[in-house]
Design a protein around this motif. Structure first.
Motif, PDB file in Angstrom:
ATOM      1  N   GLU A  38      50.549  58.350  29.876  1.00  0.00           N
ATOM      2  CA  GLU A  38      49.974  59.628  30.301  1.00  0.00           C
ATOM      3  C   GLU A  38      48.476  59.447  30.524  1.00  0.00           C
ATOM      4  OE1 GLU A  38      49.955  64.334  29.029  1.00  0.00           O
ATOM      5  OE2 GLU A  38      50.687  62.846  27.601  1.00  0.00           O
ATOM      6  N   PHE A  39      47.990  59.975  31.639  1.00  0.00           N
ATOM      7  CA  PHE A  39      46.593  59.827  32.037  1.00  0.00           C
ATOM      8  C   PHE A  39      45.944  61.203  32.175  1.00  0.00           C
ATOM      9  CE2 PHE A  39      49.134  56.362  33.647  1.00  0.00           C
ATOM     10  CZ  PHE A  39      48.416  55.244  33.262  1.00  0.00           C
ATOM     11  N   ASP A  40      44.620  61.273  31.961  1.00  0.00           N
ATOM     12  CA  ASP A  40      43.918  62.528  32.202  1.00  0.00           C
ATOM     13  C   ASP A  40      43.573  62.625  33.685  1.00  0.00           C
ATOM     14  OD1 ASP A  40      41.587  61.008  32.659  1.00  0.00           O
ATOM     15  OD2 ASP A  40      40.670  61.536  30.751  1.00  0.00           O
ATOM     16  N   SER A  41      42.897  63.684  34.076  1.00  0.00           N
ATOM     17  CA  SER A  41      42.607  63.916  35.495  1.00  0.00           C
ATOM     18  C   SER A  41      41.646  62.877  36.081  1.00  0.00           C
ATOM     19  CB  SER A  41      42.041  65.318  35.704  1.00  0.00           C
ATOM     20  OG  SER A  41      40.859  65.493  34.945  1.00  0.00           O
ATOM     21  N   GLN A  42      40.929  62.152  35.232  1.00  0.00           N
ATOM     22  CA  GLN A  42      40.032  61.081  35.699  1.00  0.00           C
ATOM     23  C   GLN A  42      40.743  59.733  35.751  1.00  0.00           C
ATOM     24  OE1 GLN A  42      38.489  63.744  34.097  1.00  0.00           O
ATOM     25  NE2 GLN A  42      37.497  64.024  36.068  1.00  0.00           N
ATOM     26  N   GLY A  43      41.999  59.678  35.311  1.00  0.00           N
ATOM     27  CA  GLY A  43      42.753  58.435  35.328  1.00  0.00           C
ATOM     28  C   GLY A  43      42.641  57.621  34.057  1.00  0.00           C
ATOM     29  N   ASP A  44      42.043  58.190  33.005  1.00  0.00           N
ATOM     30  CA  ASP A  44      41.955  57.478  31.732  1.00  0.00           C
ATOM     31  C   ASP A  44      43.264  57.643  30.964  1.00  0.00           C
ATOM     32  OD1 ASP A  44      39.277  56.654  32.080  1.00  0.00           O
ATOM     33  OD2 ASP A  44      38.567  58.628  31.433  1.00  0.00           O
ATOM     34  N   LEU A  45      43.724  56.564  30.373  1.00  0.00           N
ATOM     35  CA  LEU A  45      44.937  56.597  29.565  1.00  0.00           C
ATOM     36  C   LEU A  45      44.673  57.441  28.324  1.00  0.00           C
ATOM     37  CD1 LEU A  45      47.838  55.474  29.146  1.00  0.00           C
ATOM     38  CD2 LEU A  45      46.781  53.609  27.870  1.00  0.00           C
ATOM     39  N   ILE A  46      45.507  58.479  28.106  1.00  0.00           N
ATOM     40  CA  ILE A  46      45.302  59.339  26.938  1.00  0.00           C
ATOM     41  C   ILE A  46      46.456  59.263  25.935  1.00  0.00           C
ATOM     42  CG2 ILE A  46      43.699  60.923  28.046  1.00  0.00           C
ATOM     43  CD1 ILE A  46      46.073  62.858  28.443  1.00  0.00           C
ATOM     44  N   ASP A  47      47.628  58.788  26.377  1.00  0.00           N
ATOM     45  CA  ASP A  47      48.749  58.685  25.457  1.00  0.00           C
ATOM     46  C   ASP A  47      49.804  57.738  26.029  1.00  0.00           C
ATOM     47  OD1 ASP A  47      50.189  59.141  23.151  1.00  0.00           O
ATOM     48  OD2 ASP A  47      50.828  61.169  23.699  1.00  0.00           O
ATOM     49  N   THR A  48      50.566  57.130  25.139  1.00  0.00           N
ATOM     50  CA  THR A  48      51.655  56.244  25.521  1.00  0.00           C
ATOM     51  C   THR A  48      52.603  56.113  24.341  1.00  0.00           C
ATOM     52  OG1 THR A  48      52.258  54.049  26.355  1.00  0.00           O
ATOM     53  CG2 THR A  48      50.400  54.157  24.834  1.00  0.00           C
ATOM     54  N   ASP A  49      53.827  55.702  24.598  1.00  0.00           N
ATOM     55  CA  ASP A  49      54.748  55.425  23.498  1.00  0.00           C
ATOM     56  C   ASP A  49      54.870  53.921  23.255  1.00  0.00           C
ATOM     57  OD1 ASP A  49      56.231  54.687  25.735  1.00  0.00           O
ATOM     58  OD2 ASP A  49      58.106  55.437  24.921  1.00  0.00           O
ATOM     59  N   LEU A  50      53.948  53.163  23.793  1.00  0.00           N
ATOM     60  CA  LEU A  50      53.938  51.712  23.650  1.00  0.00           C
ATOM     61  C   LEU A  50      53.643  51.339  22.188  1.00  0.00           C
ATOM     62  CD1 LEU A  50      53.743  49.117  25.727  1.00  0.00           C
ATOM     63  CD2 LEU A  50      51.406  49.160  24.919  1.00  0.00           C
ATOM     64  N   PRO A  51      54.566  50.665  21.510  1.00  0.00           N
ATOM     65  CA  PRO A  51      54.305  50.262  20.123  1.00  0.00           C
ATOM     66  C   PRO A  51      53.144  49.277  20.035  1.00  0.00           C
ATOM     67  CG  PRO A  51      56.641  50.026  20.672  1.00  0.00           C
ATOM     68  CD  PRO A  51      55.906  50.279  21.953  1.00  0.00           C
ATOM     69  N   GLU A  52      52.424  49.339  18.939  1.00  0.00           N
ATOM     70  CA  GLU A  52      51.248  48.482  18.755  1.00  0.00           C
ATOM     71  C   GLU A  52      51.594  47.006  18.902  1.00  0.00           C
ATOM     72  OE1 GLU A  52      48.034  47.541  15.257  1.00  0.00           O
ATOM     73  OE2 GLU A  52      48.824  49.574  15.422  1.00  0.00           O
TER      74      GLU A  52
END
Length: 80
Positions: A38-52
């Motif tokens: 998930e990205f914000d309106s500027q294209g910065d990654l704000i969330d993911t379900d990718l495990p560490e």
């Protein structure tokens, strides 16, 4: 392979992860699961379900590809 979930969120299917891993042989991403970004309106990654434990250069590249797909309508070469 890459699917838009919402305006700022995309999902990578298991088949997409397999194709990505073929292009990134040292990838630690698991083709037995899907991932979303998930990205914000500027294209910065704000969330993911990718495990560490899956994080690394391949995960960063996959995130970049998903962002280009979502924001610029660019399909990565490995997904064609």
């Amino acid at each position: 392979m890459i699917e838009t979930i919402s305006l700022n969120k995309v999902s990578m299917t298991r088949a997409g992860v397999r194709c990505f891993n073929d292009a990134w042989p040292c990838s630690l991403l698991h083709s037995t699961r899907a991932y979303w970004f998930e990205f914000d309106s500027q294209g910065d990654l704000i969330d993911t379900d990718l495990p560490e434990q899956d994080d690394g250069p391949a995960a960063s590249a996959l995130s970049d590809d998903c962002k280009a797909y979502l924001l610029d309508n660019v399909t990565p070469d490995w997904a064609i």
